[in-house]
Design a protein around this motif. Sequence first.
Motif, PDB file in Angstrom:
ATOM      1  N   LEU A  64       0.830  -1.201   0.000  1.00  0.00           N
ATOM      2  CA  LEU A  64       0.000   0.000   0.000  1.00  0.00           C
ATOM      3  C   LEU A  64       0.866   1.253   0.000  1.00  0.00           C
ATOM      4  CD1 LEU A  64      -3.108   0.226   0.137  1.00  0.00           C
ATOM      5  CD2 LEU A  64      -2.886   0.630   2.594  1.00  0.00           C
ATOM      6  N   GLN A  65       0.510   2.214  -0.839  1.00  0.00           N
ATOM      7  CA  GLN A  65       1.169   3.511  -0.842  1.00  0.00           C
ATOM      8  C   GLN A  65       0.368   4.469   0.056  1.00  0.00           C
ATOM      9  OE1 GLN A  65       4.195   3.481  -2.916  1.00  0.00           O
ATOM     10  NE2 GLN A  65       3.507   1.400  -2.562  1.00  0.00           N
ATOM     11  N   LYS A  66       0.754   5.726   0.066  1.00  0.00           N
ATOM     12  CA  LYS A  66       0.066   6.698   0.919  1.00  0.00           C
ATOM     13  C   LYS A  66      -1.352   6.967   0.416  1.00  0.00           C
ATOM     14  CE  LYS A  66       0.528  11.324   2.914  1.00  0.00           C
ATOM     15  NZ  LYS A  66       1.311  12.585   2.921  1.00  0.00           N
ATOM     16  N   VAL A  67      -2.317   6.917   1.329  1.00  0.00           N
ATOM     17  CA  VAL A  67      -3.715   7.200   0.986  1.00  0.00           C
ATOM     18  C   VAL A  67      -3.879   8.701   0.742  1.00  0.00           C
ATOM     19  CG1 VAL A  67      -6.099   7.135   1.840  1.00  0.00           C
ATOM     20  CG2 VAL A  67      -4.558   5.229   2.318  1.00  0.00           C
ATOM     21  N   SER A  68      -4.668   9.064  -0.253  1.00  0.00           N
ATOM     22  CA  SER A  68      -4.891  10.480  -0.559  1.00  0.00           C
ATOM     23  C   SER A  68      -5.470  11.220   0.642  1.00  0.00           C
ATOM     24  CB  SER A  68      -5.832  10.634  -1.755  1.00  0.00           C
ATOM     25  OG  SER A  68      -7.101  10.090  -1.442  1.00  0.00           O
TER      26      SER A  68
END
Length: 220
Positions: A64-68
């Motif tokens: 998972l990348q950074k959530v908006s």
Amino acid sequence: MTKKFNYKPLIEYTNYERKKYIKPEKAGDLKEDMELFRKNGQSARKVFTEIAKALEEKTDGFHLQKVSSWMNQAQIARPYLWVFLRQDGDSDTESGIALRVFKNERTRKVGISLEVSFVERKIGENTLKNQNKVLEVPINEPLYYFVQFAKSKENCALDRFEGNESNRERFLKEWKNGGIRKVLVKFDVEEIERFESLDELVEKFLEGVRLLMPFYAATH
């Protein structure tokens, strides 16, 4: 007994679409409204992050990348939150599998789509060329295309088209002739609140991931 997941904060935050956030200390009479705005945005992001993490746990090799954020740089509500899943070695300029919140225009129900796409602000020299290789992969419903034609670059308009071979052949030809800027392949999970538990929702997501993997692979 499986615990029912609470989607409510994420669903309700979609009602903030296009609303302007002002820091409570600068909002005057709107101070309480803005405090609630912030609280709701943070709650929605927390719920969406929990959903995305549940999928990450079931997708081997994807991280998972950074959530908006719940608002954009202009401090306008960003109710349709999004996040990317990437594999080790993927660069920020490459395509990933993204989750995006959406609202069905007809039913007004909130869903989450999965897509093979990229982050526009991190576009690289070969991003578009590689992304549009999704057109080289045979497609069937329930997958569909989001297409940005070259002439619509100014307003970033994306048009929806059925995922079928007729459209694939048409868009492949148009892309090679310079008429298309980018093509995304998407899978919708409608009305998330119909899934009692996160496990049930994630199982539906995994169906989409399996269908999208050949398109993801084509872009790398």
